[in-house]
Design a protein around this motif. Sequence first.
Motif, PDB file in Angstrom:
ATOM      1  N   ALA A   1      -8.328   5.215  -6.301  1.00 42.23           N
ATOM      2  CA  ALA A   1      -8.723   6.402  -5.535  1.00 42.23           C
ATOM      3  C   ALA A   1      -7.689   7.540  -5.483  1.00 42.23           C
ATOM      4  O   ALA A   1      -8.042   8.691  -5.725  1.00 42.23           O
ATOM      5  CB  ALA A   1      -9.161   5.994  -4.134  1.00 42.23           C
TER       6      ALA A   1
ATOM      7  N   LEU B   1      -4.011  -5.946  -4.361  1.00 46.22           N
ATOM      8  CA  LEU B   1      -4.676  -4.813  -3.707  1.00 46.22           C
ATOM      9  C   LEU B   1      -6.021  -4.546  -4.398  1.00 46.22           C
ATOM     10  O   LEU B   1      -6.169  -4.791  -5.590  1.00 46.22           O
ATOM     11  CB  LEU B   1      -3.813  -3.554  -3.752  1.00 46.22           C
ATOM     12  CG  LEU B   1      -2.436  -3.615  -3.097  1.00 46.22           C
ATOM     13  CD1 LEU B   1      -1.837  -2.212  -2.987  1.00 46.22           C
ATOM     14  CD2 LEU B   1      -2.511  -4.245  -1.709  1.00 46.22           C
ATOM     15  N   ASP B   2      -6.971  -4.038  -3.622  1.00 50.57           N
ATOM     16  CA  ASP B   2      -8.306  -3.763  -4.154  1.00 50.57           C
ATOM     17  C   ASP B   2      -8.256  -2.752  -5.293  1.00 50.57           C
ATOM     18  O   ASP B   2      -7.621  -1.704  -5.180  1.00 50.57           O
ATOM     19  CB  ASP B   2      -9.196  -3.230  -3.012  1.00 50.57           C
ATOM     20  CG  ASP B   2     -10.604  -2.931  -3.494  1.00 50.57           C
ATOM     21  OD1 ASP B   2     -11.348  -3.894  -3.701  1.00 50.57           O
ATOM     22  OD2 ASP B   2     -10.930  -1.742  -3.696  1.00 50.57           O
TER      23      ASP B   2
ATOM     24  N   HIS C   1       0.834  -1.202   0.000  1.00 50.91           N
ATOM     25  CA  HIS C   1       0.000   0.000   0.000  1.00 50.91           C
ATOM     26  C   HIS C   1       0.870   1.254   0.000  1.00 50.91           C
ATOM     27  O   HIS C   1       0.581   2.230  -0.688  1.00 50.91           O
ATOM     28  CB  HIS C   1      -0.916   0.040   1.231  1.00 50.91           C
ATOM     29  CG  HIS C   1      -1.865  -1.112   1.306  1.00 50.91           C
ATOM     30  ND1 HIS C   1      -1.486  -2.342   1.790  1.00 50.91           N
ATOM     31  CD2 HIS C   1      -3.163  -1.207   0.943  1.00 50.91           C
ATOM     32  CE1 HIS C   1      -2.534  -3.163   1.723  1.00 50.91           C
ATOM     33  NE2 HIS C   1      -3.561  -2.499   1.206  1.00 50.91           N
TER      34      HIS C   1
ATOM     35  N   ASP D   1     -10.503  -0.665  -6.670  1.00 50.62           N
ATOM     36  CA  ASP D   1     -11.012   0.698  -6.449  1.00 50.62           C
ATOM     37  C   ASP D   1     -10.134   1.478  -5.471  1.00 50.62           C
ATOM     38  O   ASP D   1      -9.953   2.687  -5.610  1.00 50.62           O
ATOM     39  CB  ASP D   1     -12.474   0.659  -5.964  1.00 50.62           C
ATOM     40  CG  ASP D   1     -13.394   0.207  -7.090  1.00 50.62           C
ATOM     41  OD1 ASP D   1     -13.124   0.557  -8.259  1.00 50.62           O
ATOM     42  OD2 ASP D   1     -14.368  -0.525  -6.811  1.00 50.62           O
ATOM     43  N   TRP D   2      -9.579   0.762  -4.511  1.00 52.34           N
ATOM     44  CA  TRP D   2      -8.648   1.422  -3.579  1.00 52.34           C
ATOM     45  C   TRP D   2      -7.446   1.943  -4.375  1.00 52.34           C
ATOM     46  O   TRP D   2      -6.964   3.048  -4.139  1.00 52.34           O
ATOM     47  CB  TRP D   2      -8.182   0.435  -2.492  1.00 52.34           C
ATOM     48  CG  TRP D   2      -7.328   1.107  -1.453  1.00 52.34           C
ATOM     49  CD1 TRP D   2      -7.771   1.711  -0.301  1.00 52.34           C
ATOM     50  CD2 TRP D   2      -5.901   1.285  -1.483  1.00 52.34           C
ATOM     51  NE1 TRP D   2      -6.695   2.256   0.367  1.00 52.34           N
ATOM     52  CE2 TRP D   2      -5.549   2.012  -0.318  1.00 52.34           C
ATOM     53  CE3 TRP D   2      -4.893   0.909  -2.367  1.00 52.34           C
ATOM     54  CZ2 TRP D   2      -4.221   2.361  -0.015  1.00 52.34           C
ATOM     55  CZ3 TRP D   2      -3.572   1.256  -2.079  1.00 52.34           C
ATOM     56  CH2 TRP D   2      -3.245   1.973  -0.913  1.00 52.34           C
ATOM     57  N   CYS D   3      -7.000   1.159  -5.339  1.00 48.26           N
ATOM     58  CA  CYS D   3      -5.849   1.566  -6.162  1.00 48.26           C
ATOM     59  C   CYS D   3      -6.166   2.788  -7.014  1.00 48.26           C
ATOM     60  O   CYS D   3      -5.303   3.630  -7.251  1.00 48.26           O
ATOM     61  CB  CYS D   3      -5.405   0.423  -7.070  1.00 48.26           C
ATOM     62  SG  CYS D   3      -4.648  -0.943  -6.183  1.00 48.26           S
TER      63      CYS D   3
ATOM     64  N   SER E   1      -2.798  -3.649  -8.374  1.00 44.72           N
ATOM     65  CA  SER E   1      -3.897  -4.606  -8.254  1.00 44.72           C
ATOM     66  C   SER E   1      -3.421  -6.009  -8.642  1.00 44.72           C
ATOM     67  O   SER E   1      -3.949  -6.999  -8.141  1.00 44.72           O
ATOM     68  CB  SER E   1      -5.150  -4.157  -9.001  1.00 44.72           C
ATOM     69  OG  SER E   1      -4.903  -4.033 -10.365  1.00 44.72           O
TER      70      SER E   1
END
Length: 213
Positions: free
Chosen positions: A122, A115-116, A70, A118-120, A111
Amino acid sequence: INGANTESRGACIVLEGLDRSGKTSQSTRLVSYLEGLGHSAELWRFPDRTTSVGQMISSYLSNESQLDDHTVHLLFSANRWQKRSLMERKLKAGTSLIIDRYSFSGVAFSSAKGLDFDWCKAPEIGLLAPDLVLYLDIPPEKAAERGGYGTERYEKLEFQRKVADCYKVLQDPSWKVVDAQLPIEEISKQVQEVGLKCVEQCLKGKQLSLLWS
Ligand code: T5A
Ligand code: NA
């Protein structure tokens, strides 16, 4: 963008693809081509390893440092934010920017690590959206045969396969997909044709927009 008008400006053209797909070769050639026609153009690349954030990324990529997934994702994004205002100034001053990797790499590579999605996406919200994305399409196996993968962190076939799948999820119909297995000259011709068209549209005052639009 607030206060957007229809004034002439430079184009923001992004090249994306797997490691060794030919992005650097093609972005360099596109800049020379546009300059040869009298357009103002600059070659940019992300990560920009010259900034303080870019140096942290560079040491991570060369396996000289370890960072949480992250954390490194946010560093790649911060590296783009560091250049955002300069990018806008250049474009508005009429210089086209040919950019070797951008937010799409950010999302595809992170991703691919799990990693998610949509989180990526944002932290990229609000960065300038490119006018054109050129995707250099190559099977991961073929890319791996080119010039030999070095020792950088992501240069592994298994991982590049996952990145290719993530790019497919990100891709939209506006992307220009180019067969990256063609001879360099052949790809250049295609890149020049769509690249010039894009520059001409921006000269006529195409509006700048923001990610993710
Ligand atoms: N990353 C990046 C993230 O995880 N998040 C992010 O937000 C961002 C921005 C950076 C790494 O960081 C990741 C992605 C990357 O793993 P980089 O410095 O951009 O890496 O390095 P690469 O993209 O891997 O650059 P490469 O130099 O490996 O590949 P290029 O630029 O795609 O390819 P190029 O032009 O250097 O060509 C590679 C080789 O192939 C030959 C060239 O001569 C060269 O030897 N070649 C061809 N051969 C045959 N036919 C063709 N058509 C050819 N075109 C080129
Ligand atoms: Na490159």
